[in-house]
Scaffold this motif. Structure first.
Motif, PDB file in Angstrom:
ATOM      1  N   ARG A 107      46.582  -0.003  56.279  1.00  0.00           N
ATOM      2  CA  ARG A 107      47.126   1.347  56.446  1.00  0.00           C
ATOM      3  C   ARG A 107      47.958   1.804  55.240  1.00  0.00           C
ATOM      4  NH1 ARG A 107      44.203   4.197  58.986  1.00  0.00           N
ATOM      5  NH2 ARG A 107      45.823   5.758  58.641  1.00  0.00           N
ATOM      6  N   CYS A 108      48.522   0.848  54.484  1.00  0.00           N
ATOM      7  CA  CYS A 108      49.219   1.183  53.222  1.00  0.00           C
ATOM      8  C   CYS A 108      50.368   2.171  53.445  1.00  0.00           C
ATOM      9  CB  CYS A 108      48.237   1.746  52.208  1.00  0.00           C
ATOM     10  SG  CYS A 108      46.780   0.729  51.932  1.00  0.00           S
ATOM     11  N   GLN A 109      51.200   1.914  54.455  1.00  0.00           N
ATOM     12  CA  GLN A 109      52.243   2.878  54.809  1.00  0.00           C
ATOM     13  C   GLN A 109      53.192   3.200  53.659  1.00  0.00           C
ATOM     14  OE1 GLN A 109      54.282   1.432  58.266  1.00  0.00           O
ATOM     15  NE2 GLN A 109      52.595   1.918  59.643  1.00  0.00           N
ATOM     16  N   HIS A 110      53.482   2.200  52.825  1.00  0.00           N
ATOM     17  CA  HIS A 110      54.457   2.422  51.758  1.00  0.00           C
ATOM     18  C   HIS A 110      53.843   3.082  50.530  1.00  0.00           C
ATOM     19  CE1 HIS A 110      56.319  -0.807  54.188  1.00  0.00           C
ATOM     20  NE2 HIS A 110      57.440  -0.206  53.871  1.00  0.00           N
ATOM     21  N   HIS A 111      52.530   3.297  50.529  1.00  0.00           N
ATOM     22  CA  HIS A 111      51.868   3.823  49.344  1.00  0.00           C
ATOM     23  C   HIS A 111      51.156   5.154  49.590  1.00  0.00           C
ATOM     24  CE1 HIS A 111      52.488   0.035  47.132  1.00  0.00           C
ATOM     25  NE2 HIS A 111      52.308  -0.527  48.293  1.00  0.00           N
ATOM     26  N   LEU A 112      51.367   5.752  50.739  1.00  0.00           N
ATOM     27  CA  LEU A 112      50.740   7.041  50.993  1.00  0.00           C
ATOM     28  C   LEU A 112      51.344   8.098  50.065  1.00  0.00           C
ATOM     29  CD1 LEU A 112      50.498   7.005  54.893  1.00  0.00           C
ATOM     30  CD2 LEU A 112      48.677   6.636  53.241  1.00  0.00           C
ATOM     31  N   PRO A 113      50.548   9.048  49.620  1.00  0.00           N
ATOM     32  CA  PRO A 113      50.998   9.999  48.584  1.00  0.00           C
ATOM     33  C   PRO A 113      51.797  11.159  49.173  1.00  0.00           C
ATOM     34  CG  PRO A 113      48.710  10.411  49.129  1.00  0.00           C
ATOM     35  CD  PRO A 113      49.113   9.214  49.946  1.00  0.00           C
ATOM     36  N   TYR A 114      52.995  10.871  49.640  1.00  0.00           N
ATOM     37  CA  TYR A 114      53.762  11.898  50.341  1.00  0.00           C
ATOM     38  C   TYR A 114      54.187  13.044  49.425  1.00  0.00           C
ATOM     39  CZ  TYR A 114      53.881   8.619  54.213  1.00  0.00           C
ATOM     40  OH  TYR A 114      53.512   7.777  55.229  1.00  0.00           O
ATOM     41  N   ALA A 115      54.584  12.750  48.208  1.00  0.00           N
ATOM     42  CA  ALA A 115      54.971  13.830  47.298  1.00  0.00           C
ATOM     43  C   ALA A 115      53.774  14.733  46.996  1.00  0.00           C
ATOM     44  CB  ALA A 115      55.541  13.244  46.010  1.00  0.00           C
ATOM     45  N   ASP A 116      52.604  14.129  46.796  1.00  0.00           N
ATOM     46  CA  ASP A 116      51.401  14.936  46.562  1.00  0.00           C
ATOM     47  C   ASP A 116      51.035  15.737  47.808  1.00  0.00           C
ATOM     48  OD1 ASP A 116      51.267  13.845  44.055  1.00  0.00           O
ATOM     49  OD2 ASP A 116      49.792  12.320  44.592  1.00  0.00           O
ATOM     50  N   LEU A 117      51.243  15.127  48.974  1.00  0.00           N
ATOM     51  CA  LEU A 117      50.960  15.843  50.220  1.00  0.00           C
ATOM     52  C   LEU A 117      51.877  17.052  50.358  1.00  0.00           C
ATOM     53  CD1 LEU A 117      49.568  16.142  52.970  1.00  0.00           C
ATOM     54  CD2 LEU A 117      51.202  14.468  53.889  1.00  0.00           C
ATOM     55  N   ALA A 118      53.154  16.880  50.032  1.00  0.00           N
ATOM     56  CA  ALA A 118      54.086  18.013  50.106  1.00  0.00           C
ATOM     57  C   ALA A 118      53.659  19.127  49.155  1.00  0.00           C
ATOM     58  CB  ALA A 118      55.502  17.538  49.774  1.00  0.00           C
ATOM     59  N   ALA A 119      53.223  18.750  47.950  1.00  0.00           N
ATOM     60  CA  ALA A 119      52.761  19.763  47.001  1.00  0.00           C
ATOM     61  C   ALA A 119      51.539  20.503  47.532  1.00  0.00           C
ATOM     62  CB  ALA A 119      52.447  19.097  45.655  1.00  0.00           C
ATOM     63  N   ARG A 120      50.608  19.789  48.154  1.00  0.00           N
ATOM     64  CA  ARG A 120      49.431  20.435  48.710  1.00  0.00           C
ATOM     65  C   ARG A 120      49.788  21.360  49.868  1.00  0.00           C
ATOM     66  NH1 ARG A 120      44.243  18.459  48.132  1.00  0.00           N
ATOM     67  NH2 ARG A 120      43.729  20.122  49.626  1.00  0.00           N
ATOM     68  N   LEU A 121      50.739  20.945  50.708  1.00  0.00           N
ATOM     69  CA  LEU A 121      51.155  21.790  51.819  1.00  0.00           C
ATOM     70  C   LEU A 121      51.756  23.095  51.300  1.00  0.00           C
ATOM     71  CD1 LEU A 121      52.731  19.116  54.198  1.00  0.00           C
ATOM     72  CD2 LEU A 121      50.567  20.326  54.522  1.00  0.00           C
ATOM     73  N   ARG A 122      52.545  23.006  50.245  1.00  0.00           N
ATOM     74  CA  ARG A 122      53.109  24.221  49.664  1.00  0.00           C
ATOM     75  C   ARG A 122      52.000  25.088  49.060  1.00  0.00           C
ATOM     76  NH1 ARG A 122      57.109  20.289  47.731  1.00  0.00           N
ATOM     77  NH2 ARG A 122      58.986  20.473  49.009  1.00  0.00           N
ATOM     78  N   ALA A 123      51.013  24.416  48.447  1.00  0.00           N
ATOM     79  CA  ALA A 123      49.891  25.173  47.885  1.00  0.00           C
ATOM     80  C   ALA A 123      49.078  25.874  48.966  1.00  0.00           C
ATOM     81  CB  ALA A 123      48.984  24.234  47.081  1.00  0.00           C
ATOM     82  N   GLU A 124      49.069  25.297  50.163  1.00  0.00           N
ATOM     83  CA  GLU A 124      48.365  25.917  51.286  1.00  0.00           C
ATOM     84  C   GLU A 124      49.162  27.054  51.908  1.00  0.00           C
ATOM     85  OE1 GLU A 124      45.359  25.401  52.304  1.00  0.00           O
ATOM     86  OE2 GLU A 124      44.892  23.735  50.959  1.00  0.00           O
ATOM     87  N   GLY A 125      50.397  27.259  51.444  1.00  0.00           N
ATOM     88  CA  GLY A 125      51.171  28.392  51.917  1.00  0.00           C
ATOM     89  C   GLY A 125      52.410  28.046  52.698  1.00  0.00           C
ATOM     90  N   PHE A 126      52.747  26.762  52.861  1.00  0.00           N
ATOM     91  CA  PHE A 126      53.940  26.402  53.622  1.00  0.00           C
ATOM     92  C   PHE A 126      55.181  26.636  52.764  1.00  0.00           C
ATOM     93  CE2 PHE A 126      57.123  23.289  55.099  1.00  0.00           C
ATOM     94  CZ  PHE A 126      57.268  23.753  56.402  1.00  0.00           C
ATOM     95  N   THR A 127      56.076  27.440  53.268  1.00  0.00           N
ATOM     96  CA  THR A 127      57.297  27.776  52.533  1.00  0.00           C
ATOM     97  C   THR A 127      58.563  27.301  53.231  1.00  0.00           C
ATOM     98  OG1 THR A 127      57.376  29.945  53.620  1.00  0.00           O
ATOM     99  CG2 THR A 127      56.236  29.806  51.482  1.00  0.00           C
ATOM    100  N   GLY A 128      58.411  26.733  54.412  1.00  0.00           N
ATOM    101  CA  GLY A 128      59.576  26.258  55.158  1.00  0.00           C
ATOM    102  C   GLY A 128      59.457  26.607  56.621  1.00  0.00           C
ATOM    103  N   GLY A 129      60.256  25.939  57.424  1.00  0.00           N
ATOM    104  CA  GLY A 129      60.215  26.188  58.858  1.00  0.00           C
ATOM    105  C   GLY A 129      60.216  24.883  59.624  1.00  0.00           C
ATOM    106  N   THR A 130      59.312  24.738  60.593  1.00  0.00           N
ATOM    107  CA  THR A 130      59.251  23.564  61.455  1.00  0.00           C
ATOM    108  C   THR A 130      57.972  22.788  61.194  1.00  0.00           C
ATOM    109  OG1 THR A 130      60.569  24.626  63.194  1.00  0.00           O
ATOM    110  CG2 THR A 130      59.195  22.757  63.847  1.00  0.00           C
ATOM    111  N   VAL A 131      58.121  21.484  60.992  1.00  0.00           N
ATOM    112  CA  VAL A 131      56.979  20.581  60.839  1.00  0.00           C
ATOM    113  C   VAL A 131      56.955  19.664  62.056  1.00  0.00           C
ATOM    114  CG1 VAL A 131      55.942  18.728  59.486  1.00  0.00           C
ATOM    115  CG2 VAL A 131      57.077  20.637  58.327  1.00  0.00           C
TER     116      VAL A 131
END
Length: 491
Positions: free
Chosen positions: A359-383
């Motif tokens: 599962r590689c829990q410690h190596h998932l690309p969370y920073a890249d995921l956050a960047a993609r979410l912002r690119a998809e239009g997420f600007t803040g709120g509830t996750v």
């Protein structure tokens, strides 16, 4: 040396790894707001410490790791200060204080996972240190204040603290000098301090007594004693003390075997050896009795942090029997290897785990995921994030500071909204075997009045795992997401 090793572990865990595991991630979820309690399974003190550090570092991996490794350093420091008072030799005192690093669950599992257990261990060591001060310091008023403060802090660190504290106090009452201190009228001050610290949380807990009882599962065993449970408890104790007891037996076989003989030598050992022996015996007896009588009293190995004083008992008896300097040198080499194995092992985990992990829990690309979410239009709120099979909620909290994050695993932890103009984002791990899109929608509808239709269209995001080695992995992590405008209280 301990300070340098702990600092290196903080730098490796927080500075190199892109993600963290479930325990640390949970703390990032809970620490979004202050409360007198968050879950009936664990008290809130660890979360409060994370909140305090987060005010300096931000809500990120630095916060949870700084707290953890300061506490782990405190375990060794408190044991060291206590050992200086009860051992004849400074060298043996150092060996005893450092010996917990030869517990696998202290040397490695705390580094990669545990949170509340590390806090409890630090308070265990601190309480023992104060007890030694109380005995040797003539019953000074400040010792009673510290004794009460540590009991109060222990009470809001981990509920297993009560097993350790009850056993230690009962054992101390069997010692003449400690009994005089503990039965002094000054102990009322200790009780007052402890109650003042613990009362708000236990008042919160009392209001949730029904949930606590359901989770404890204290149904009496039907049809006789639970022998399997007792055997598991014994294995947990031996597992926690490993490989320390194996190394001690290999290097000091006569000393180890002699400790269990009636009338064995060692009368010159500090009287705290007998106190520790009783404390260990009472913890084991209580654990075995609970496992025998209660079918749902499942003892997990990390519950046995209450045995953290075992090395002190061993070294007190061994010192009194006489120790070969050559064998002590071999033991110190084992301690040194274990100490440096932590940072070296974490560096190896960082470099090579992406090649072999599942599962590689410690190596998932969370920073890249956050960047993609912002690119998809997420600007803040509830996750709203699903925590299975990957610990998304806490890790997203670390990379999306503009959002409040709610975990499906902890549906009652609902942080207050930051503003009323945010968006509603549901996200989950979307590998073939883990289609959990409905869990986030269900929580949003039940807890936030979001009224999201079950068949709302979703989108997949695929990203490569983070690997520091060129060509180290070709694995892809896939996430599913639903991004909506503000919907009910999901905003």
């Amino acid at each position: 040396m301990i300070a340098l090793i702990m600092a290196s572990l903080v730098l490796i865990r927080a500075g190199l790894f892109p993600g963290t595991g479930g325990d640390d991630g949970e703390q990032l979820i809970f620490s979004q707001y202050f409360d007198w309690g968050y879950q009936v399974r664990n008290p809130p003190l660890y979360t409060w410490l994370v909140i305090a550090v987060s005010n300096v570092t931000g809500a990120n991996l630095w916060a949870v790791n700084i707290v953890k490794f300061i506490l782990l350093a405190a375990v060794y420091l408190c044991l060291w200060r206590a050992c200086l008072r009860i051992f004849q030799s400074t060298e043996v005192a150092a060996m005893a204080a450092l010996s917990p690093v030869l517990f696998y669950y202290v040397a490695w599992e705390t580094v990669t996972g545990f949170s509340h257990s590390v806090l409890a261990a630090a308070i265990y060591a601190g309480l023992f240190l104060v007890l030694v001060h109380l005995r040797d310091g003539g019953g000074h008023i400040t010792d009673y204040v510290w004794f009460g403060a540590l009991i109060g802090l222990g009470a809001i660190s981990k509920y297993a603290f009560w097993i350790f504290a009850a056993a230690l106090i009962a054992a101390a009452l069997m010692d003449r000098d400690l009994r005089a201190r503990l039965l002094s009228p000054k102990i009322v001050l200790s009780l007052a301090v402890a109650c003042a610290i613990a009362f708000p949380h236990y008042q919160w807990l009392w209001a949730r007594a029904g949930a606590l009882g359901a989770q404890a599962g204290t149904t009496a065993a039907a049809g006789g004693l639970n022998a399997a449970g007792a055997w598991n408890a014994l294995k947990a104790a031996l597992g926690f003390l490993s490989p320390f007891w194996i190394i001690a037996l290999a290097l000091f076989p006569a000393a180890v075997i002699g400790m269990f003989r009636r009338g064995a030598s060692g009368a010159a050992a500090d009287p705290m050896a007998r106190v520790i022996a009783w404390q260990l015996g009472l913890v084991l007896a209580g654990t075995l009795l609970g496992a025998l009588m209660l079918p749902e009293f499942k003892v997990r190995t990390h519950y046995m942090f209450a045995l953290i004083l075992f090395p002190l008992w061993f070294w007190l008896r061994a010192e009194a029997m006489g120790i070969s300097r050559r064998r002590m040198a071999l033991f110190s080499m084992a301690i040194a290897v274990a100490l440096f194995a932590g940072p070296v092992g974490m560096l190896a985990k960082y470099l090579f785990e992406p090649i072999v992990c599942n599962r590689c829990q410690h190596h998932l690309p969370y920073a890249d995921l956050a960047a993609r979410l912002r690119a998809e239009g997420f600007t803040g709120g509830t996750v709203i994030a699903v925590s299975h099979p990957d610990p998304l909620p806490g890790n997203l909290r670390a990379v999306l500071p503009e959002a409040r994050v709610i975990s499906v695993k902890h549906p009652d932890i609902i942080p207050p909204m930051r503003n009323g103009a945010g968006q509603c984002l549901s996200i989950w791990s979307a590998d073939v075997d883990y289609q959990r899109r409905g869990d986030g929608i269900a929580l949003a509808n039940a807890k936030l009045n979001a009224a999201i239709p079950p068949k709302t269209p979703s989108k997949l995001i695929s990203l490569p795992l983070v690997s520091p080695l060129p060509g180290g992995t070709d694995r892809i992590a896939t996430f599913g997401m639903i991004l909506l405008p503000a919907s009910g209280d999901c905003r």
